[in-house]
Enzyme design. Structure first.
Site, mmCIF file in Angstrom:
data_model
loop_
_atom_site.group_PDB
_atom_site.id
_atom_site.type_symbol
_atom_site.label_atom_id
_atom_site.label_comp_id
_atom_site.label_asym_id
_atom_site.label_seq_id
_atom_site.Cartn_x
_atom_site.Cartn_y
_atom_site.Cartn_z
ATOM 1 N N ALA A 86 -3.021 -12.925 -12.782
ATOM 2 C CA ALA A 86 -3.763 -11.649 -12.705
ATOM 3 C C ALA A 86 -4.675 -11.676 -11.486
ATOM 4 C CB ALA A 86 -4.577 -11.429 -13.980
ATOM 5 N N ASP B 157 -3.823 -17.403 7.614
ATOM 6 C CA ASP B 157 -3.520 -17.993 6.305
ATOM 7 C C ASP B 157 -3.217 -19.489 6.381
ATOM 8 O OD1 ASP B 157 -3.761 -15.488 5.211
ATOM 9 O OD2 ASP B 157 -1.755 -15.440 4.310
ATOM 10 N N GLY C 125 9.402 -20.992 16.791
ATOM 11 C CA GLY C 125 8.766 -21.862 17.776
ATOM 12 C C GLY C 125 8.501 -23.234 17.182
ATOM 13 N N VAL D 3 -4.761 -10.777 -7.050
ATOM 14 C CA VAL D 3 -4.688 -9.535 -6.281
ATOM 15 C C VAL D 3 -3.281 -8.927 -6.325
ATOM 16 C CG1 VAL D 3 -5.448 -8.463 -4.156
ATOM 17 C CG2 VAL D 3 -6.368 -10.663 -4.782
ATOM 18 N N HIS E 139 -23.564 15.183 1.693
ATOM 19 C CA HIS E 139 -23.409 15.646 0.318
ATOM 20 C C HIS E 139 -22.372 16.763 0.264
ATOM 21 C CE1 HIS E 139 -24.356 16.725 -3.794
ATOM 22 N NE2 HIS E 139 -24.342 17.989 -3.408
ATOM 23 N N LYS F 150 0.832 -1.213 0.000
ATOM 24 C CA LYS F 150 0.000 0.000 0.000
ATOM 25 C C LYS F 150 0.866 1.261 0.000
ATOM 26 C CE LYS F 150 -2.465 -2.740 -0.501
ATOM 27 N NZ LYS F 150 -2.473 -4.207 -0.453
HETATM 28 P P1 FAD Z 1 1.499 -14.013 8.402
HETATM 29 O O1 FAD Z 1 1.247 -12.573 8.238
HETATM 30 O O2 FAD Z 1 2.133 -14.739 7.279
HETATM 31 O O3 FAD Z 1 2.423 -14.136 9.690
HETATM 32 C C1 FAD Z 1 2.983 -15.340 10.103
HETATM 33 C C2 FAD Z 1 4.191 -15.033 10.953
HETATM 34 O O4 FAD Z 1 4.605 -16.226 11.614
HETATM 35 C C3 FAD Z 1 5.407 -14.564 10.152
HETATM 36 O O5 FAD Z 1 6.031 -13.498 10.817
HETATM 37 C C4 FAD Z 1 6.315 -15.790 10.137
HETATM 38 O O6 FAD Z 1 7.682 -15.471 9.978
HETATM 39 C C5 FAD Z 1 6.017 -16.354 11.512
HETATM 40 N N1 FAD Z 1 6.316 -17.774 11.688
HETATM 41 C C6 FAD Z 1 6.029 -18.805 10.840
HETATM 42 N N2 FAD Z 1 6.418 -19.983 11.395
HETATM 43 C C7 FAD Z 1 6.945 -19.663 12.606
HETATM 44 C C8 FAD Z 1 7.496 -20.420 13.668
HETATM 45 N N3 FAD Z 1 7.560 -21.757 13.609
HETATM 46 N N4 FAD Z 1 7.950 -19.771 14.756
HETATM 47 C C9 FAD Z 1 7.886 -18.417 14.847
HETATM 48 N N5 FAD Z 1 7.347 -17.654 13.891
HETATM 49 C C10 FAD Z 1 6.897 -18.268 12.797
HETATM 50 N N6 FAD Z 1 -4.344 -8.958 3.048
HETATM 51 C C11 FAD Z 1 -5.241 -7.987 3.272
HETATM 52 O O7 FAD Z 1 -6.213 -8.201 4.010
HETATM 53 N N7 FAD Z 1 -5.114 -6.755 2.701
HETATM 54 C C12 FAD Z 1 -4.087 -6.459 1.888
HETATM 55 O O8 FAD Z 1 -4.003 -5.335 1.391
HETATM 56 C C13 FAD Z 1 -3.125 -7.461 1.626
HETATM 57 N N8 FAD Z 1 -2.090 -7.208 0.815
HETATM 58 C C14 FAD Z 1 -1.156 -8.176 0.593
HETATM 59 C C15 FAD Z 1 -0.114 -7.906 -0.284
HETATM 60 C C16 FAD Z 1 0.841 -8.868 -0.549
HETATM 61 C C17 FAD Z 1 1.973 -8.548 -1.486
HETATM 62 C C18 FAD Z 1 0.757 -10.136 0.111
HETATM 63 C C19 FAD Z 1 1.794 -11.181 -0.122
HETATM 64 C C20 FAD Z 1 -0.289 -10.421 0.970
HETATM 65 C C21 FAD Z 1 -1.267 -9.449 1.215
HETATM 66 N N9 FAD Z 1 -2.358 -9.692 2.040
HETATM 67 C C22 FAD Z 1 -3.288 -8.720 2.248
HETATM 68 C C23 FAD Z 1 -2.534 -10.985 2.715
HETATM 69 C C24 FAD Z 1 -2.043 -10.902 4.186
HETATM 70 O O9 FAD Z 1 -0.690 -10.487 4.194
HETATM 71 C C25 FAD Z 1 -2.193 -12.225 4.869
HETATM 72 O O10 FAD Z 1 -3.511 -12.695 4.737
HETATM 73 C C26 FAD Z 1 -1.865 -12.096 6.358
HETATM 74 O O11 FAD Z 1 -0.544 -11.635 6.542
HETATM 75 C C27 FAD Z 1 -2.036 -13.429 7.078
HETATM 76 O O12 FAD Z 1 -1.759 -13.241 8.416
HETATM 77 P P2 FAD Z 1 -1.241 -14.430 9.346
HETATM 78 O O13 FAD Z 1 -1.099 -13.833 10.712
HETATM 79 O O14 FAD Z 1 -2.091 -15.608 9.170
HETATM 80 O O15 FAD Z 1 0.196 -14.828 8.779
HETATM 81 P P1 NAI Z 2 -4.503 -14.871 -6.217
HETATM 82 O O1 NAI Z 2 -5.095 -16.162 -5.831
HETATM 83 O O2 NAI Z 2 -5.191 -13.624 -5.890
HETATM 84 O O3 NAI Z 2 -4.233 -14.845 -7.777
HETATM 85 C C1 NAI Z 2 -3.458 -15.809 -8.415
HETATM 86 C C2 NAI Z 2 -3.776 -15.783 -9.892
HETATM 87 O O4 NAI Z 2 -2.806 -16.547 -10.574
HETATM 88 C C3 NAI Z 2 -5.143 -16.386 -10.200
HETATM 89 O O5 NAI Z 2 -5.855 -15.532 -11.052
HETATM 90 C C4 NAI Z 2 -4.797 -17.705 -10.870
HETATM 91 O O6 NAI Z 2 -5.742 -18.124 -11.800
HETATM 92 C C5 NAI Z 2 -3.471 -17.363 -11.533
HETATM 93 N N1 NAI Z 2 -2.613 -18.510 -11.805
HETATM 94 C C6 NAI Z 2 -2.415 -19.609 -11.039
HETATM 95 N N2 NAI Z 2 -1.509 -20.415 -11.630
HETATM 96 C C7 NAI Z 2 -1.112 -19.818 -12.773
HETATM 97 C C8 NAI Z 2 -0.185 -20.135 -13.790
HETATM 98 N N3 NAI Z 2 0.529 -21.268 -13.751
HETATM 99 N N4 NAI Z 2 -0.038 -19.291 -14.827
HETATM 100 C C9 NAI Z 2 -0.745 -18.130 -14.888
HETATM 101 N N5 NAI Z 2 -1.644 -17.762 -13.934
HETATM 102 C C10 NAI Z 2 -1.800 -18.590 -12.886
HETATM 103 O O7 NAI Z 2 -3.026 -14.913 -5.574
HETATM 104 P P2 NAI Z 2 -1.928 -13.778 -5.387
HETATM 105 O O8 NAI Z 2 -2.185 -12.624 -6.273
HETATM 106 O O9 NAI Z 2 -0.630 -14.485 -5.473
HETATM 107 O O10 NAI Z 2 -2.171 -13.314 -3.903
HETATM 108 C C11 NAI Z 2 -2.195 -14.279 -2.866
HETATM 109 C C12 NAI Z 2 -3.212 -13.920 -1.852
HETATM 110 O O11 NAI Z 2 -2.733 -12.856 -1.036
HETATM 111 C C13 NAI Z 2 -4.529 -13.414 -2.421
HETATM 112 O O12 NAI Z 2 -5.374 -14.445 -2.779
HETATM 113 C C14 NAI Z 2 -5.074 -12.664 -1.250
HETATM 114 O O13 NAI Z 2 -5.703 -13.571 -0.389
HETATM 115 C C15 NAI Z 2 -3.825 -12.092 -0.603
HETATM 116 N N6 NAI Z 2 -3.657 -10.697 -1.017
HETATM 117 C C16 NAI Z 2 -4.622 -9.800 -0.669
HETATM 118 C C17 NAI Z 2 -4.530 -8.495 -1.055
HETATM 119 C C18 NAI Z 2 -5.619 -7.561 -0.695
HETATM 120 O O14 NAI Z 2 -6.439 -7.918 0.138
HETATM 121 N N7 NAI Z 2 -5.687 -6.376 -1.285
HETATM 122 C C19 NAI Z 2 -3.391 -7.996 -1.828
HETATM 123 C C20 NAI Z 2 -2.474 -9.043 -2.200
HETATM 124 C C21 NAI Z 2 -2.612 -10.322 -1.779
#
Ligand code: FAD
Ligand code: NAI
Length: 475
Positions: free
Chosen positions: A191, A322, A122, A193, A454, A58
Site C-alpha cells: 500500500a 534512483d 552504455g 505510492v 478568492h 498520471k
Molecule cells: P529512470 O527514470 O529509471 O531512467 C533510467 C534510464 O536509464 C532508463 O531509460 C534505463 O533504460 C536507462 N539505462 C539503465 N542502464 C543503462 C545503461 N547501462 N545504458 C543506457 N541506458 C541505461 N516520481 C515522481 O516524482 N512523480 C511521480 O508521479 C512518479 N510516479 C511513478 C509511477 C510509477 C508507476 C513508477 C514506477 C515510478 C514513479 N515515479 C514518480 C518515480 C520516478 O519514475 C523515478 O524516481 C524516476 O524515473 C527516476 O529517474 P532516473 O533518471 O533516476 O531513472
Molecule cells: P513504496 O515504497 O512507496 O511502497 C511499498 C509498500 O510495500 C510499502 O508500504 C511497504 O511496506 C510494502 N511492502 C514491502 N514488502 C511487502 C510485502 N512483502 N508484502 C506486503 N507489503 C509489502 O514503493 P512502490 O509503491 O513500489 O513505489 C516505488 C517508488 O516509486 C516509491 O517509493 C516512489 O519513490 C516512486 N513513486 C512515486 C510516485 C509519486 O511520486 N507520485 C508514484 C509511484 C511511485
C-alpha cells in the site's frame, strides 16, 4: 577514433536527460546514452518516469478520474449521462500517445541543445588519458570517451521472493499500466505510492481492489493525521486495504491468482484475484554498466555510493537519481542532474531533500514537504500546528471536493515553517507554496499575511497558516 565529450550521461530518464541539457547549456560537449526502446525499435528517452512511471500513471489516473466523475459526480451538477462505458483500449492508446509525445519532446530537446544522443546500452570500458571510455551497444554501436561521466541508470521494481512477474497475472508497474480489460478482482501487494495510485485507477473503472500491506500502520511515511484521513477516504471509495499482512504463498492458476497470508492477528487467510500487482518498492539498477571492472563502489543494497555532491568513489564519475540514496522521485533526480552539471562547471549546485515535495496522485491527492508531526516530536522540536479543512473553503465547496485539509507546522519560537501537509483537491499544486515558503525560510505569519485569490483552494493554505497563531478567519 572515439568521439570525445566533456560530459557523457548514461541513462536518459528525468535525471539523465536533465543533466545532459544543463551540461549542454553550460557549454559542455555532451552525450546522453539511453537504451529504452519503443515499438518499431525507435528510441524512447525519458526512462521509467516517461515510459512506465509518472507520465503513463498520471494519464490513466486522469482518464479514470474523468470516468469516476461522470459516474458519481456529474448527476449532482444536473449533467445526465445514459449508457456510460469505459473503453479500456482507447484509454490505453491515449496513455501511449501521451508517453510518445514526451519521448519525442525529449528527442527534440536533445537536438535543440546540440546533445549527441546515443540509443543503446552504455558500459564502462576503462580509462585513458582523455577520460572514461564508454562502449555503447545497439544499432549504432560505438565507443566514446568522456572527461566526466554521470550515471543515471535508475531503478527496477523489487520482486516478491519466489513470485515471478509475467505481466499477465502477476504484474509490476509495467503490467499494471497495460491491463487490457477491467479485472473483476484485482489484488495489490504493497500500500505504497504505486499501490494506491494504480489501485485507484482500476477501482474507479470498476474492479474490486484489495491492497495487502505488510506494515501494521497505513502510509507510515505520511503525517499520521493525513494517513488517517486518507485511509478513511480510500475505504469510503471501496478500496479494501488490509495492513499487517504476511504473504506466505502465491499460486498462479490458469486465469486467477491465489494469495495466502497471515493477517494482522496472525490468522491464516486466502484471497483469489484475477490479477495481482506487486508494488513493494524499487531497487537501484546498475546491471550492464560494467561497474565492477572500474571499481565503482556500491553499497550493500546495490545503490551507487555517493557523497552529498553526488560524487562516486571514482574521479569525475558522478551518479544521480534512483540509483543513489534519497527519495526515488523524478524531480529529485532532475535536481541532482542540474546540480551535478553545475558542479562540473565549478558552480555550486544545491539539492535539499527537506524541501523536496512528495505527492501521491490519488483523489483526494496527498502532498507534503518538510517534516511531519511524528518526526518533529521524535526530534524534540517544539512546534505549533494550524489546520484548515476544505469543507470550509468556498472553492472546494463549489467544486464539490471538500475531503481533507491543509496542515502547517511551524517552529514554536521562531515561527519558521517546518512542514506543510495536504490531503485534498490538487494538493500536488498547493504544495508548491509550501516548498517556496520553506526555501525562503518563511514563517507561518508570512503566509498568513500574503494575499491569496478568492475563491481558491490556496486560501486553505493561508487559513492553516493563520491557524498556527490560532486566528483562522473562516473556521
Ligand atoms: P529512470 O527514470 O529509471 O531512467 C533510467 C534510464 O536509464 C532508463 O531509460 C534505463 O533504460 C536507462 N539505462 C539503465 N542502464 C543503462 C545503461 N547501462 N545504458 C543506457 N541506458 C541505461 N516520481 C515522481 O516524482 N512523480 C511521480 O508521479 C512518479 N510516479 C511513478 C509511477 C510509477 C508507476 C513508477 C514506477 C515510478 C514513479 N515515479 C514518480 C518515480 C520516478 O519514475 C523515478 O524516481 C524516476 O524515473 C527516476 O529517474 P532516473 O533518471 O533516476 O531513472
Ligand atoms: P513504496 O515504497 O512507496 O511502497 C511499498 C509498500 O510495500 C510499502 O508500504 C511497504 O511496506 C510494502 N511492502 C514491502 N514488502 C511487502 C510485502 N512483502 N508484502 C506486503 N507489503 C509489502 O514503493 P512502490 O509503491 O513500489 O513505489 C516505488 C517508488 O516509486 C516509491 O517509493 C516512489 O519513490 C516512486 N513513486 C512515486 C510516485 C509519486 O511520486 N507520485 C508514484 C509511484 C511511485
Amino acid at each position: 577514433m572515439a568521439d570525445t565529450f566533456d560530459v557523457a550521461v548514461i541513462g536518459g530518464g528525468p535525471g539523465g536527460y536533465t543533466a545532459a541539457i544543463r551540461a549542454a547549456q553550460l557549454g559542455f560537449k555532451t552525450a546522453c546514452i539511453d537504451d529504452w526502446t519503443r515499438e518499431g525499435g525507435k528510441p524512447a528517452p525519458g526512462g521509467t518516469c516517461t515510459n512506465v512511471g509518472c507520465i503513463p500513471s498520471k494519464a490513466l489516473l486522469q482518464s479514470s478520474e474523468n470516468f469516476e466523475q461522470a459516474r458519481h459526480a456529474f448527476a449532482s451538477h444536473g449533467i445526465e449521462i445514459n449508457d456510460l462505458a469505459i473503453n479500456v483500449s482507447t484509454m490505453l492508446a491515449r496513455k501511449n500517445k501521451v508517453v510518445n509525445q514526451n519521448n519525442d519532446g525529449i528527442l527534440y530537446l536533445f537536438k535543440k541543445n546540440k546533445i549527441t544522443f546515443l540509443h543503446g546500452r552504455g558500459s564502462f570500458a576503462g580509462k585513458d588519458g582523455t577520460g572514461w571510455k564508454i562502449d555503447v551497444d545497439g544499432s549504432a554501436a560505438t565507443q566514446i570517451t568522456a572527461r566526466h561521466a554521470i550515471i543515471a541508470t535508475g531503478s527496477k521494481p523489487r520482486a516478491l521472493p519466489s513470485v515471478a512477474v509475467d505481466n499477465d497475472r502477476i504484474l509490476d508497474n509495467e503490467g499494471a499500466l497495460e491491463i487490457p480489460d477491467v479485472p473483476k478482482r484485482l489484488g495489490v501487494v504493497g500500500a505504497g505510492v504505486i499501490g494506491l495510485e494504480m489501485g485507484s485507477v482500476w477501482r474507479r473503472l470498476g474492479a474490486d481492489v484489495t491492497i495487502l500491506e505488510a506494515l501494521p500502520a497505513f502510509l507510515g511515511i505520511a503525517d499520521e493525521a493525513i494517513a488517517k484521513e486518507a485511509l478513511k477516504a480510500f475505504k469510503k471509495q471501496g478500496l479494501d486495504i488490509r495492513t499487517g499482512v504476511n504473504i506466505t504463498r502465491v499460486t498462479v492458476n490458469n486465469d486467477s491468482v491465489d494469495v495466502e497470508y497471515n493477517d494482522g492477528a496472525n490468522a491464516a487467510a486466502k484471497v483469489t484475484f484475477d490479477r495481482l500487482i506487486v508494488s513493494i518498492g524499487r531497487v537501484p539498477y546498475t546491471a550492464g554498466l560494467n561497474a565492477q571492472s572500474i571499481g565503482l563502489a556500491l553499497d550493500s543494497r546495490g545503490f551507487i555510493v555517493v557523497d552529498e555532491q553526488c560524487k562516486t568513489n571514482l574521479p569525475n564519475v558522478w551518479a544521480i537519481g534512483d540509483v543513489v540514496r534519497g527519495p526515488m522521485l523524478a524531480h529529485k533526480a532532475e535536481d541532482e542532474g542540474v546540480a551535478v552539471a553545475e558542479r562540473i562547471a565549478g558552480q555550486h549546485g544545491h539539492v535539499d531533500f527537506n524541501t523536496t515535495p512528495w505527492v501521491i496522485y490519488t483523489w483526494p491527492e496527498i502532498a507534503w514537504v518538510g517534516r511531519n508531526e511524528q518526526q518533529l516530536k521524535a526530534a524534540g522540536i517544539d512546534y505549533r500546528s494550524g489546520t484548515f479543512p476544505f469543507s470550509a473553503n468556498g472553492r472546494a465547496r463549489a467544486m464539490g471536493d471538500t475531503t481533507g485539509f491543509v496542515k502547517m507546522l511551524a517552529d514554536a519560537k521562531t515561527d519558521r515553517i517546518l512542514g506543510m501537509h495536504v490531503i485534498g483537491p490538487f494538493a500536488s499544486e498547493l504544495i508548491a507554496e509550501g516548498v517556496v515558503a520553506m526555501e525562503f525560510g518563511a514563517s507561518s505569519e508570512d503566509i498568513a499575511r500574503i494575499c491569496h485569490a478568492h475563491p481558491s483552494l490556496s486560501e486553505a493554505t493561508r487559513e492553516a497558516a493563520l491557524g498556527v497563531d490560532r486566528r483562522t478567519l473562516n473556521f
